[in-house]
Design an enzyme around this catalytic site. Structure first.
Site, PDB file in Angstrom:
ATOM      1  N   TRP A 145       0.868  -1.140   0.083  1.00  0.00           N
ATOM      2  CA  TRP A 145       0.002   0.119   0.112  1.00  0.00           C
ATOM      3  C   TRP A 145       0.721   1.390  -0.145  1.00  0.00           C
ATOM      4  O   TRP A 145       0.306   2.323  -0.407  1.00  0.00           O
ATOM      5  CB  TRP A 145      -0.779   0.031   1.082  1.00  0.00           C
ATOM      6  CG  TRP A 145      -0.334  -0.189   2.671  1.00  0.00           C
ATOM      7  CD1 TRP A 145      -0.201  -1.479   3.157  1.00  0.00           C
ATOM      8  CD2 TRP A 145       0.402   0.566   3.308  1.00  0.00           C
ATOM      9  NE1 TRP A 145       0.641  -1.329   4.327  1.00  0.00           N
ATOM     10  CE2 TRP A 145       1.058   0.085   4.514  1.00  0.00           C
ATOM     11  CE3 TRP A 145       0.892   2.136   3.315  1.00  0.00           C
ATOM     12  CZ2 TRP A 145       1.859   0.577   5.349  1.00  0.00           C
ATOM     13  CZ3 TRP A 145       1.577   2.591   4.200  1.00  0.00           C
ATOM     14  CH2 TRP A 145       2.019   1.829   5.248  1.00  0.00           C
ATOM     15  N   ASN A 146       2.046   1.280   0.478  1.00  0.00           N
ATOM     16  CA  ASN A 146       2.778   2.365   0.673  1.00  0.00           C
ATOM     17  C   ASN A 146       3.131   3.227  -0.697  1.00  0.00           C
ATOM     18  O   ASN A 146       3.471   4.443  -0.661  1.00  0.00           O
ATOM     19  CB  ASN A 146       4.340   2.154   1.523  1.00  0.00           C
ATOM     20  CG  ASN A 146       5.167   1.146   1.001  1.00  0.00           C
ATOM     21  OD1 ASN A 146       4.651   0.288   0.390  1.00  0.00           O
ATOM     22  ND2 ASN A 146       6.566   1.324   1.131  1.00  0.00           N
ATOM     23  N   LYS A 169      -2.668  -9.052  -6.995  1.00  0.00           N
ATOM     24  CA  LYS A 169      -3.459  -8.834  -6.015  1.00  0.00           C
ATOM     25  C   LYS A 169      -2.927  -7.510  -5.095  1.00  0.00           C
ATOM     26  O   LYS A 169      -1.930  -7.682  -4.415  1.00  0.00           O
ATOM     27  CB  LYS A 169      -3.439  -9.948  -4.640  1.00  0.00           C
ATOM     28  CG  LYS A 169      -4.484  -9.778  -3.858  1.00  0.00           C
ATOM     29  CD  LYS A 169      -3.979 -10.457  -2.518  1.00  0.00           C
ATOM     30  CE  LYS A 169      -2.959  -9.415  -1.559  1.00  0.00           C
ATOM     31  NZ  LYS A 169      -3.784  -7.963  -1.149  1.00  0.00           N
ATOM     32  N   GLY A 222       6.612  -6.447   0.460  1.00  0.00           N
ATOM     33  CA  GLY A 222       6.133  -6.304   1.673  1.00  0.00           C
ATOM     34  C   GLY A 222       6.844  -6.369   3.070  1.00  0.00           C
ATOM     35  O   GLY A 222       8.137  -6.375   2.841  1.00  0.00           O
ATOM     36  N   SER A 223       6.362  -6.641   4.166  1.00  0.00           N
ATOM     37  CA  SER A 223       7.351  -6.777   5.413  1.00  0.00           C
ATOM     38  C   SER A 223       8.186  -8.101   5.308  1.00  0.00           C
ATOM     39  O   SER A 223       7.900  -9.049   4.509  1.00  0.00           O
ATOM     40  CB  SER A 223       6.401  -6.912   6.582  1.00  0.00           C
ATOM     41  OG  SER A 223       5.871  -8.056   6.765  1.00  0.00           O
ATOM     42  N   GLU A 244      10.724  -8.244  -2.179  1.00  0.00           N
ATOM     43  CA  GLU A 244      11.448  -7.127  -1.780  1.00  0.00           C
ATOM     44  C   GLU A 244      10.714  -6.593  -0.488  1.00  0.00           C
ATOM     45  O   GLU A 244       9.640  -6.286  -0.166  1.00  0.00           O
ATOM     46  CB  GLU A 244      10.932  -5.786  -2.932  1.00  0.00           C
ATOM     47  CG  GLU A 244      11.804  -4.629  -2.823  1.00  0.00           C
ATOM     48  CD  GLU A 244      11.273  -3.513  -1.814  1.00  0.00           C
ATOM     49  OE1 GLU A 244      11.686  -3.498  -0.715  1.00  0.00           O
ATOM     50  OE2 GLU A 244      10.510  -2.885  -2.304  1.00  0.00           O
ATOM     51  N   LEU A 245      11.641  -6.712   0.577  1.00  0.00           N
ATOM     52  CA  LEU A 245      11.039  -6.718   1.991  1.00  0.00           C
ATOM     53  C   LEU A 245      11.608  -5.607   2.581  1.00  0.00           C
ATOM     54  O   LEU A 245      11.620  -4.406   2.027  1.00  0.00           O
ATOM     55  CB  LEU A 245      11.692  -7.991   2.495  1.00  0.00           C
ATOM     56  CG  LEU A 245      11.351  -8.988   1.873  1.00  0.00           C
ATOM     57  CD1 LEU A 245      11.861 -10.535   2.425  1.00  0.00           C
ATOM     58  CD2 LEU A 245       9.758  -9.304   1.500  1.00  0.00           C
ATOM     59  N   CYS A 278      10.342   1.736   2.606  1.00  0.00           N
ATOM     60  CA  CYS A 278      11.210   0.568   3.063  1.00  0.00           C
ATOM     61  C   CYS A 278      12.608   0.994   2.839  1.00  0.00           C
ATOM     62  O   CYS A 278      13.442   0.359   3.874  1.00  0.00           O
ATOM     63  CB  CYS A 278      10.979  -0.545   2.229  1.00  0.00           C
ATOM     64  SG  CYS A 278      11.140  -0.484   0.430  1.00  0.00           S
ATOM     65  N   GLU A 376      12.088  -2.193  11.948  1.00  0.00           N
ATOM     66  CA  GLU A 376      11.406  -1.389  11.012  1.00  0.00           C
ATOM     67  C   GLU A 376      10.026  -0.645  11.564  1.00  0.00           C
ATOM     68  O   GLU A 376       9.090  -1.098  11.798  1.00  0.00           O
ATOM     69  CB  GLU A 376      11.105  -2.013   9.753  1.00  0.00           C
ATOM     70  CG  GLU A 376      10.767  -1.076   8.699  1.00  0.00           C
ATOM     71  CD  GLU A 376      10.375  -1.730   7.351  1.00  0.00           C
ATOM     72  OE1 GLU A 376      10.823  -1.239   6.179  1.00  0.00           O
ATOM     73  OE2 GLU A 376      10.054  -2.956   7.351  1.00  0.00           O
TER      74      GLU A 376
END
Length: 469
Positions: A145-146, A169, A222-223, A244-245, A278, A376
């Protein structure tokens, strides 16, 4: 009220389930739209559509695929004001910054990856044979979402340009702009089934896609905790994954650096997008002998940023995405104080009023074992860590499970040498910006694979060795 259905096989279609997800404006906490809460049957329909479309799309000449993607970029440019309005509403990003941070790069990516598709060398001679690069098939994209549009386009534009078909998604917090992209693709002439959207919860739709036997590759942002879970599911069917975390990126200030420029960069990196980035430089490592001067510069720079309503063109910082995010960031600020960090700018949030606003905070006297330096936060919180020697600074920078990005300010050659010793996927010297022509991704628990540039395009291509007489 903005309402969408699912987008499957080139058509807007109702979900097989009856539940919907409400989309909230984080600045007002008002519901602004809704999308279906997709089901396993919806996922099966979307994957089947992508699988049917793949033979024709993958065999289409790259020049034709590139022309469609280029047209999509033109339509995004024409509709950028509407995209900006919707992104600002569902994310809470001030409208004055949305175009630069969330749209310009996506529009450029359409042109860039169209050109890449048209000019890429899909066959190369190798010793004793030939190496071909071919599209995987069906790609599932799970996006955050960011950066709700840029993360979609950075993944799916190269995937589609390379000849794959996709099922997206998007985050359930920011799905509206993703649905707008489906209309863009349709108007650009993308064949049915090449791009599909199934909205829903990550633990439902996302997990179904990760486990689906007809999904050939999964790309996720995401996380780190969520990435480990979905990655394990995807590997159970031995599909390719890119992840990509998270990050806890350092910015090292060396003796002899431009201290004002370093302070500007640190504040800008952590405060913009309300700290929900991130790769933000959330740990600023400074020479102890310059601590007082740098703290003064940081406070001066922080005072230039206005927290306000996203619709106000003078606002720089909007709300956090949700109540959960508000409580999380508030907890970290309280934890920082409890563990002995000194708040030199900002205040502890008292509670939620109109929206999920948290004013920016700068902590000094932070040690790298504190929670605010280890985890984080994903909010506008900067931790300043003093060091005594450059060797110590490098050690602190690398003392993290993450390795997404890094920055060094100082004399050019020394900054380069120090930066090359940081275990991170990116290095920015003296304010140099990221370019989409270069790969983006992390070391360690910050991810697998790369996005952007030729490396990001090649992620979506299988490698075949061809031997002939």
């Amino acid at each position: 009220m903005i309402k969408y259905d699912l987008y499957i096989d080139g058509k807007w279609t109702a979900s097989t389930g009856s539940r919907r997800i409400e989309v909230e404006d984080p600045a007002t906490r008002q519901v602004i739209g809704s999308v279906p809460r997709g089901t396993e049957e919806d996922v099966n329909r979307a994957v089947a559509a992508a699988k049917r479309a793949f033979p024709a799309w993958s065999q289409m000449p790259p020049q034709e695929r590139g022309a469609i993607l280029r047209k999509a970029g033109e339509l995004m440019e024409q509709r950028k004001e509407e995209f900006a309005r919707v992104i600002s509403l569902e994310l809470g990003m001030p409208i004055n910054h949305v175009e630069k941070w969330h749209l310009k790069s996506s529009i450029r990516e359409a042109v860039y990856f169209a050109h890449m598709a048209e000019n890429f060398e899909y066959e190369q001679e190798a010793e004793g044979g030939l190496v071909r690069r071919e599209p995987f098939g069906v790609i599932a994209g799970l996006t955050p979402w960011n950066y709700p549009m840029e993360q979609i386009t950075m993944k799916l534009f190269p995937a589609i340009a390379a000849g794959n078909c996709t099922v997206l998604k998007p985050s359930q917090a920011t799905p509206l702009c993703a649905c707008m992209l489906a209309n863009v693709f349709e108007d650009a002439g993308l064949p049915a089934g090449v791009f599909n959207i199934v909205t829903g919860a990550g633990g439902e739709v996302g997990n179904c896609l990760a486990l689906h036997p007809d999904v050939d590759m999964l790309t996720f942002t995401g996380s780190t905790s969520a990435g480990k879970k979905v990655g394990a599911l995807a590997l159970s069917t031995v599909k390719k994954i890119t992840l990509e975390l998270g990050g806890k990126s350092p910015l090292i200030v060396l003796p002899g650096a431009d201290l004002k420029a370093a302070a500007e960069e640190a504040v800008h990196s952590v405060f913009m997008n309300t700290g929900q980035t991130c790769c933000a430089y959330t740990r600023m490592l400074i020479p102890r002998q310059h601590q007082q001067e740098i703290e003064s510069l940081l406070k001066e720079e922080a005072g230039k940023y206005k927290v306000g309503e996203p619709s106000d063109p003078k606002s720089d910082i909007g709300p956090l995405i949700s109540q959960r995010a508000f409580e999380r960031v508030k907890g970290y600020i309280e934890k920082g104080l409890a563990e002995g960090a000194k708040m030199i700018y900002g205040q502890t949030p008292s509670g939620i009023e109109t929206g999920y606003y948290v004013k920016p905070v700068i902590f000094s006297d932070v040690t790298n074992d504190m929670t605010i330096a280890r985890e984080e936060i994903f909010g506008p919180v900067l931790s300043v860590i003093a060091y005594d020697t450059v060797e110590q600074a490098i050690e602190i920078a690398n003392d993290t499970p993450y390795g997404l990005d890094s920055a060094v300010y100082g004399p050019d050659q020394e900054a380069y040498e120090v930066g090359c010793r940081i275990r991170a996927g990116g290095l920015h010297i003296n304010g140099a910006d990221y370019r989409m022509t270069c790969p983006f991704g992390g070391y360690k628990e910050s991810g697998l694979g790369r996005e952007g540039g030729t490396y990001g395009f090649e992620e979506y291509l299988e490698i075949k060795a061809v031997f002939g007489k």
